[in-house]
Design a protein around this motif. Structure first.
Motif, mmCIF file in Angstrom:
data_model
loop_
_atom_site.group_PDB
_atom_site.id
_atom_site.type_symbol
_atom_site.label_atom_id
_atom_site.label_comp_id
_atom_site.label_asym_id
_atom_site.label_seq_id
_atom_site.Cartn_x
_atom_site.Cartn_y
_atom_site.Cartn_z
ATOM 1 N N LEU A 110 -24.312 -85.298 44.706
ATOM 2 C CA LEU A 110 -23.297 -84.736 43.805
ATOM 3 C C LEU A 110 -23.262 -85.480 42.479
ATOM 4 O O LEU A 110 -22.975 -84.892 41.450
ATOM 5 N N ILE A 111 -23.513 -86.766 42.525
ATOM 6 C CA ILE A 111 -23.575 -87.542 41.281
ATOM 7 C C ILE A 111 -24.975 -88.131 41.163
ATOM 8 O O ILE A 111 -25.580 -88.514 42.159
ATOM 9 N N GLY A 112 -25.471 -88.165 39.954
ATOM 10 C CA GLY A 112 -26.800 -88.704 39.721
ATOM 11 C C GLY A 112 -26.747 -90.171 39.360
ATOM 12 O O GLY A 112 -25.743 -90.855 39.577
ATOM 13 N N GLU A 113 -27.818 -90.641 38.806
ATOM 14 C CA GLU A 113 -27.903 -92.045 38.424
ATOM 15 C C GLU A 113 -26.955 -92.394 37.283
ATOM 16 O O GLU A 113 -26.701 -93.559 37.017
ATOM 17 N N ASP A 114 -26.400 -91.378 36.617
ATOM 18 C CA ASP A 114 -25.437 -91.621 35.546
ATOM 19 C C ASP A 114 -23.998 -91.736 36.075
ATOM 20 O O ASP A 114 -23.067 -91.955 35.310
ATOM 21 N N TYR A 115 -23.827 -91.589 37.384
ATOM 22 C CA TYR A 115 -22.518 -91.703 38.055
ATOM 23 C C TYR A 115 -21.491 -90.694 37.561
ATOM 24 O O TYR A 115 -20.305 -90.960 37.554
ATOM 25 N N GLU A 116 -21.959 -89.520 37.149
ATOM 26 C CA GLU A 116 -21.069 -88.471 36.647
ATOM 27 C C GLU A 116 -21.120 -87.236 37.541
ATOM 28 O O GLU A 116 -22.173 -86.882 38.058
ATOM 29 N N LEU A 117 -19.969 -86.606 37.688
ATOM 30 C CA LEU A 117 -19.901 -85.271 38.292
ATOM 31 C C LEU A 117 -20.040 -84.289 37.139
ATOM 32 O O LEU A 117 -19.173 -84.213 36.281
ATOM 33 N N HIS A 118 -21.125 -83.579 37.088
ATOM 34 C CA HIS A 118 -21.382 -82.675 35.966
ATOM 35 C C HIS A 118 -20.670 -81.333 36.155
ATOM 36 O O HIS A 118 -20.291 -80.962 37.267
ATOM 37 N N ALA A 119 -20.501 -80.613 35.063
ATOM 38 C CA ALA A 119 -19.775 -79.342 35.072
ATOM 39 C C ALA A 119 -20.357 -78.362 36.083
ATOM 40 O O ALA A 119 -19.619 -77.658 36.779
ATOM 41 N N ARG A 120 -21.661 -78.300 36.190
ATOM 42 C CA ARG A 120 -22.301 -77.378 37.138
ATOM 43 C C ARG A 120 -21.912 -77.721 38.581
ATOM 44 O O ARG A 120 -21.645 -76.837 39.392
ATOM 45 N N THR A 121 -21.873 -79.014 38.890
ATOM 46 C CA THR A 121 -21.488 -79.458 40.229
ATOM 47 C C THR A 121 -20.027 -79.142 40.499
ATOM 48 O O THR A 121 -19.679 -78.632 41.567
ATOM 49 N N SER A 133 -18.245 -76.839 39.144
ATOM 50 C CA SER A 133 -18.127 -75.389 39.262
ATOM 51 C C SER A 133 -18.558 -74.919 40.649
ATOM 52 O O SER A 133 -17.921 -74.043 41.246
ATOM 53 N N ALA A 134 -19.633 -75.487 41.173
ATOM 54 C CA ALA A 134 -20.109 -75.111 42.505
ATOM 55 C C ALA A 134 -19.093 -75.497 43.575
ATOM 56 O O ALA A 134 -18.815 -74.708 44.485
ATOM 57 N N ILE A 135 -18.521 -76.690 43.461
ATOM 58 C CA ILE A 135 -17.494 -77.123 44.424
ATOM 59 C C ILE A 135 -16.288 -76.195 44.348
ATOM 60 O O ILE A 135 -15.761 -75.758 45.375
ATOM 61 N N ALA A 136 -15.869 -75.863 43.145
ATOM 62 C CA ALA A 136 -14.713 -74.974 42.968
ATOM 63 C C ALA A 136 -14.994 -73.586 43.551
ATOM 64 O O ALA A 136 -14.121 -72.981 44.180
ATOM 65 N N ALA A 137 -16.206 -73.082 43.373
ATOM 66 C CA ALA A 137 -16.552 -71.756 43.899
ATOM 67 C C ALA A 137 -16.536 -71.752 45.422
ATOM 68 O O ALA A 137 -16.059 -70.800 46.046
ATOM 69 N N VAL A 138 -17.047 -72.810 46.017
ATOM 70 C CA VAL A 138 -17.043 -72.923 47.475
ATOM 71 C C VAL A 138 -15.608 -72.936 47.991
ATOM 72 O O VAL A 138 -15.255 -72.206 48.916
ATOM 73 N N HIS A 143 -12.410 -92.218 45.163
ATOM 74 C CA HIS A 143 -11.144 -91.529 44.900
ATOM 75 C C HIS A 143 -11.163 -90.756 43.583
ATOM 76 O O HIS A 143 -10.756 -89.595 43.526
ATOM 77 N N HIS A 144 -11.647 -91.374 42.501
ATOM 78 C CA HIS A 144 -11.644 -90.674 41.205
ATOM 79 C C HIS A 144 -12.587 -89.471 41.197
ATOM 80 O O HIS A 144 -12.327 -88.480 40.539
ATOM 81 N N TYR A 145 -13.682 -89.530 41.969
ATOM 82 C CA TYR A 145 -14.557 -88.370 42.071
ATOM 83 C C TYR A 145 -13.856 -87.228 42.815
ATOM 84 O O TYR A 145 -13.977 -86.067 42.448
ATOM 85 N N LEU A 146 -13.148 -87.573 43.874
ATOM 86 C CA LEU A 146 -12.412 -86.563 44.644
ATOM 87 C C LEU A 146 -11.344 -85.906 43.787
ATOM 88 O O LEU A 146 -11.186 -84.681 43.803
ATOM 89 N N GLN A 147 -10.634 -86.704 43.017
ATOM 90 C CA GLN A 147 -9.614 -86.152 42.123
ATOM 91 C C GLN A 147 -10.235 -85.230 41.095
ATOM 92 O O GLN A 147 -9.731 -84.137 40.839
ATOM 93 N N ARG A 148 -11.312 -85.664 40.487
ATOM 94 C CA ARG A 148 -11.972 -84.851 39.448
ATOM 95 C C ARG A 148 -12.470 -83.527 40.022
ATOM 96 O O ARG A 148 -12.425 -82.493 39.362
ATOM 97 N N ALA A 149 -12.923 -83.546 41.283
ATOM 98 C CA ALA A 149 -13.436 -82.333 41.922
ATOM 99 C C ALA A 149 -12.323 -81.488 42.518
ATOM 100 O O ALA A 149 -12.566 -80.390 42.994
ATOM 101 N N GLY A 150 -11.084 -81.992 42.490
ATOM 102 C CA GLY A 150 -9.964 -81.239 43.030
ATOM 103 C C GLY A 150 -9.928 -81.210 44.545
ATOM 104 O O GLY A 150 -9.380 -80.305 45.144
#
Length: 70
Positions: free
Chosen positions: A25-36, A38-43, A62-69
């Motif tokens: 879900l996160i790459g070497e840049d440690y970011e959750l990208h918009a495409r990811t 969006s995919a989580i939200a669609a699921v 925790h901050h990744y979970l919050q960002r992904a809703g």
């Protein structure tokens, strides 16, 4: 947001989707990208539970979970 579209042959009775966090879900840049995100939200909008699977401690995800809703 576009409706969830599953590829041909993908099981239609998905009970949950589980995904690793690091380098999935996160790459070497440690970011959750918009495409990811969006995919989580669609699921989740399709009523399918989305579960993060990781060996990390809760505090570090925790901050990744919050960002992904989640």
């Amino acid at each position: 947001m576009a409706p969830l579209t599953l590829p041909p042959g993908f099981p239609r009775r998905v009970k949950a989707i589980a995904s690793d966090l690091d380098r999935t879900l996160i790459g070497e840049d440690y970011e959750l990208h918009a495409r990811t995100l969006s995919a989580i939200a669609a699921v989740r909008a399709a009523g399918i539970p989305f579960v993060i699977v990781t060996g990390r401690m809760y505090r570090s995800v925790h901050h990744y979970l919050q960002r992904a809703g989640i």
